[in-house]
Design a protein around this motif. Sequence first.
Motif, PDB file in Angstrom:
ATOM      1  N   VAL A  19       0.909  -1.196   0.011  1.00  0.00           N
ATOM      2  CA  VAL A  19      -0.018   0.020  -0.093  1.00  0.00           C
ATOM      3  C   VAL A  19       0.991   1.269  -0.033  1.00  0.00           C
ATOM      4  CG1 VAL A  19      -1.406   1.421   1.607  1.00  0.00           C
ATOM      5  CG2 VAL A  19      -2.022  -1.028   1.178  1.00  0.00           C
ATOM      6  N   ALA A  23       1.255   4.209  -2.887  1.00  0.00           N
ATOM      7  CA  ALA A  23       0.863   5.670  -2.663  1.00  0.00           C
ATOM      8  C   ALA A  23       2.178   6.469  -3.135  1.00  0.00           C
ATOM      9  CB  ALA A  23       0.573   5.711  -1.284  1.00  0.00           C
ATOM     10  N   VAL A  69      -2.576   8.933  -1.751  1.00  0.00           N
ATOM     11  CA  VAL A  69      -3.279   8.321  -0.586  1.00  0.00           C
ATOM     12  C   VAL A  69      -4.675   7.665  -1.005  1.00  0.00           C
ATOM     13  CG1 VAL A  69      -4.792   9.029   1.542  1.00  0.00           C
ATOM     14  CG2 VAL A  69      -2.778  10.127   0.992  1.00  0.00           C
ATOM     15  N   GLY A  72      -3.497   4.245  -2.650  1.00  0.00           N
ATOM     16  CA  GLY A  72      -3.011   3.499  -1.359  1.00  0.00           C
ATOM     17  C   GLY A  72      -4.404   2.709  -0.850  1.00  0.00           C
ATOM     18  N   MET A  73      -5.517   3.622  -0.586  1.00  0.00           N
ATOM     19  CA  MET A  73      -6.571   3.330   0.016  1.00  0.00           C
ATOM     20  C   MET A  73      -7.566   2.302  -0.860  1.00  0.00           C
ATOM     21  SD  MET A  73      -7.121   4.524   3.086  1.00  0.00           S
ATOM     22  CE  MET A  73      -6.568   5.679   4.304  1.00  0.00           C
ATOM     23  N   CYS A 225      -0.240   4.929   4.061  1.00  0.00           N
ATOM     24  CA  CYS A 225      -0.647   5.770   3.040  1.00  0.00           C
ATOM     25  C   CYS A 225      -0.039   7.141   2.949  1.00  0.00           C
ATOM     26  CB  CYS A 225      -2.251   5.625   2.846  1.00  0.00           C
ATOM     27  SG  CYS A 225      -3.214   4.539   2.467  1.00  0.00           S
TER      28      CYS A 225
END
Length: 389
Positions: A19, A23, A69, A72-73, A225
């Motif tokens: 993750v 990001a 971010v 990554g989420m 993230c």
Amino acid sequence: MGQLPAASNVLPVREYLLVALTAAVVTFLLVGLVRALAFRIGAVAHPRTRDVHVKPMPRMGGLAMYGGVLGGMMLAHQLPVLRSAFDFSYDPYAVVLGGGIIVLVGIVDDRFELDSLTKLAGQVTAAGVLVLYGLQWFVFWVPWGDDGSGTGSLLVLDQNQGALLSVLLAVTMINAMNFVDGLDGLAAGIGLIAAAATCAFSIGGVLANNEGDVGAYPPALIAACLAGACLGFLPHNFNPARIFMGDSGSMLIGLMLAAATTSASGKLNYESLNASDVLGLMSPLLVVAAVLFVPLLDLLMAIVRRTRKGQSPFSADKMHLHHRLLQIGHSQRRAVLLIYLWAGLLAFGAVSLTVFDTGVVAWCFLIGLLLAFFISAVPRLRESRKNRA
């Protein structure tokens, strides 16, 4: 919060790393587009008396970081283990929505230079979104009183007290990161260090002690993230910078750090820690204080300095920590690396207390502290030596 099945009761370190890497890559690739957009709409920082840069520089880099971010989420939502962070908690959704609001406020400020009250209203709104989604402090340990263990007591907050404390912490952290963003790569590096330390604490201190409780996944996810976004932005922002993150970036870092520390410590199950170990009980507060120490110290010194002169706490000057290091004789790069050293020493020193032997950590911290003091004082020592000669 539910418990994972025994077969899945492992620390998903590789998923967190994936993750963070995602990001970082998304942020790195978006910076070029955001840089062109900043020039096109006029979001450009022109040199002022208090500034260190000498030529117009595009800002609004926080938009690229927010894109990282989100990337990554979105990946975490599709991973087999980390998906549980979304199923059992609203914390990731709160950060995405609150982060979007703070980045939007920052973009407007990067372009039009908002007044301090308007920015404060935007910061409170973003922090309020975190609280509305349940991301707030509920309980923490204090060293006074007695709950029967002889080591202090737990202070339980009601809904209003927890909301007020959470908003106050978020707004303070947002402004602290905004204040410290004065040299190329400074805010991004401190954000990376603080987020990495928070992620390490969340995995080693919170997740491990809660034995796979999925309620402990969100703080590490938020921190991962943010760490990835800062890492991806840093190559474009380190001296000599090609773009500034602007208020859109520094305020996003502050909000996400506040969210990660609140998610990790504000809802920590203190009963999972050793009740007879005062240091273990204090570890969440120590980590929060250490992670926030450098930017908060700069913020506090600025407020005291300006109010004593009869100025507004939000007025600008050239007396921040990084300005003082430049005045001592450090170059921009060395000043930034020194602040990295101080921030890393404090943040990871506090995290190490929750994982390793206290005596070993104390000795290593003392050695690091002496080394940091010596390196910081090198220009003054050289100047004093020249004067004597």
